[in-house]
Design a protein around this motif. Structure first.
Motif: not given
Length: 439
Positions: A166, A172, A180
């Motif tokens: 991430i 997120h 992501q």
């Protein structure tokens, strides 16, 4: 050479946006999502969707090549490669109840590269020689594939962790089931394909956009819904092939410049008319002189403008591009008295529309200077007018061809009367002038 202001070009482009561009693709997406969500498919459909992607790649790819649509061939190839690699992973998961060791790496790479290559080939228009274009596209695909394969073999763990990481925690969300980075690439791909459609609205660009949405929905469901991969991949490939067929139809029946149905479409419609109908022939006044003075680019914009106004005709009428600067209005099941007010409204709308021209060699260097010039109204204004000749089916004019000839004679009468007016023939003895010509 003068050119139309951006405002006029933008209005004409917006008029080209049509929901019908999505008619050949949206049903496939809706059907794919509905079928993928079913708890189970019959043995026939399971077998069908297992072979359909391969058949679409071979047969659909050959069909696309016939019409010189190389980018659709490579869009099919990109979707098929993604399907093939994921299908290997899904089969292993079904047979063994667990994923392969490289499943995470392969899945994340496909989620990243599939939208990237899909958008690249979707925006890469056919410009060079057929074989050179195919070679260039194949070279890009092989290069990207070779780099991805080399990195995956050399640094499998590091690449997998980096893809799954991430990178922006604040962006997120709990619903994100893909890496992501994949969402970022999908967003960039969507914007690129959307801009392409807005700049050049056509069924093929609409299908590419809808296909990307289908892939975005499919990827998180690959290991969740039993048939999502096969069904959605097949439908995305099928919608691309269907869009090529849709455009092939439009090439034959729709005028590319104005977006109106063309001469062939008019001839088809004339064969299915009833007993009562009215046909009007429309001609742009002094078009050759206007074209020679301002240039062919502006002349094309004028034709688009006239077409956009004729498309709005009421009374059940429909506009067609007859050829050159000539158009046809067809009113099935109508009388002359019912049609004339609607034709007059269109004629006035064209007459009152003011187009602003400017010299591209004297364009402002920055926005501030441009605003000052527009405030001072330095751009010249021009207007376009049309002449119309209209005829109704009568006892002495039984066929559509005879009615068109009568409308043509009335059109010549309108031009002889000073242009920018409507003349009718065949309704009463002699020509009837229904509007005053404007110099």
């Amino acid at each position: 050479m003068p050119s139309l202001l951006v405002r006029d070009a933008a209005l004409i482009r917006l008029a080209s946006l049509r929901l019908s561009h999505f008619f050949s693709s949206l049903p496939f997406l809706v059907g794919a999502v509905a079928a993928a969500r079913l708890p189970g498919l019959s043995e026939f459909f399971v077998s069908l969707f297992n072979v359909l992607p391969t058949l679409l790649l071979l047969l659909g790819g050959a069909f696309c090549l016939v019409y010189g649509r190389q980018r659709e061939v490579f869009l099919l190839l990109v979707v098929y490669v993604g399907y093939f690699l994921l299908d290997i992973q899904v089969d292993h998961f079904r047979d063994n109840g667990q994923v392969r060791e490289d499943a995470a790496l392969v899945f994340h790479l496909i989620c990243l590269l599939l939208p990237l290559l899909y958008a690249l080939y979707g925006c890469w228009e056919e410009r060079s020689h057929l074989l050179q274009d195919i070679f260039a596209r194949a070279l890009v695909l092989l290069a990207v594939g070779a780099v991805a394969l080399g990195l995956a073999r050399r640094y499998p763990q590091g690449i997998a962790e980096w893809l799954a990481q991430i990178h922006w925690p604040s962006l997120h969300a709990p619903w994100m089931s893909l890496a992501q980075l994949a969402y970022l690439v999908f967003l960039i791909a969507f914007i690129a394909l959307l801009v392409q459609y807005l700049r050049r609205p056509r069924p093929l660009h609409a299908a590419q956009l809808v296909g990307l949405i289908g892939l975005f929905w499919m990827l998180p469901q690959v290991f969740i819904l039993a048939n999502a991969l096969q069904v959605v991949s097949s439908m995305v490939m099928l919608m691309l092939v269907a869009a090529v067929a849709h455009e092939a139809y439009q090439m034959a029946f729709r005028d590319e410049l104005t977006g109106l149905p063309g001469r062939r479409a008019l001839n088809e419609r004339l064969q299915r008319l009833g007993r009562d109908y009215v046909i009007a022939m429309v001609d742009v006044d002094h078009f050759k002189k206007f074209n020679d003075t301002h240039g062919h680019d502006v002349g094309d914009q004028v034709l688009r403008l006239v077409a956009s106004q004729l498309r709005k005709v009421g009374g059940g009428g429909k506009a067609y591009r007859y050829g050159g600067e000539e158009f046809t209005l067809l009113f099935p099941g109508k009388s002359l008295e019912q049609c004339l007010p609607h034709m007059e409204a269109v004629r006035l709308a064209i007459e009152h529309y003011r187009m602003q021209l400017r010299d591209k060699h004297s364009r402002p260097r920055d926005d501030r200077e441009g605003k000052q010039r527009r405030a001072g109204k330095t751009a010249s204004e021009v207007s376009v007018t049309v002449s119309m000749g209209v005829a109704q089916r009568q006892a002495e004019q039984r066929t559509p061809q005879e009615v068109i000839k009568a409308a043509d004679k009335a059109l010549y009468s309108a031009k002889a009367a000073g242009r920018n007016c409507i003349r009718s023939a065949g309704h009463r003895r002699g020509a009837v002038k229904v509007s005053t010509p404007v110099d």
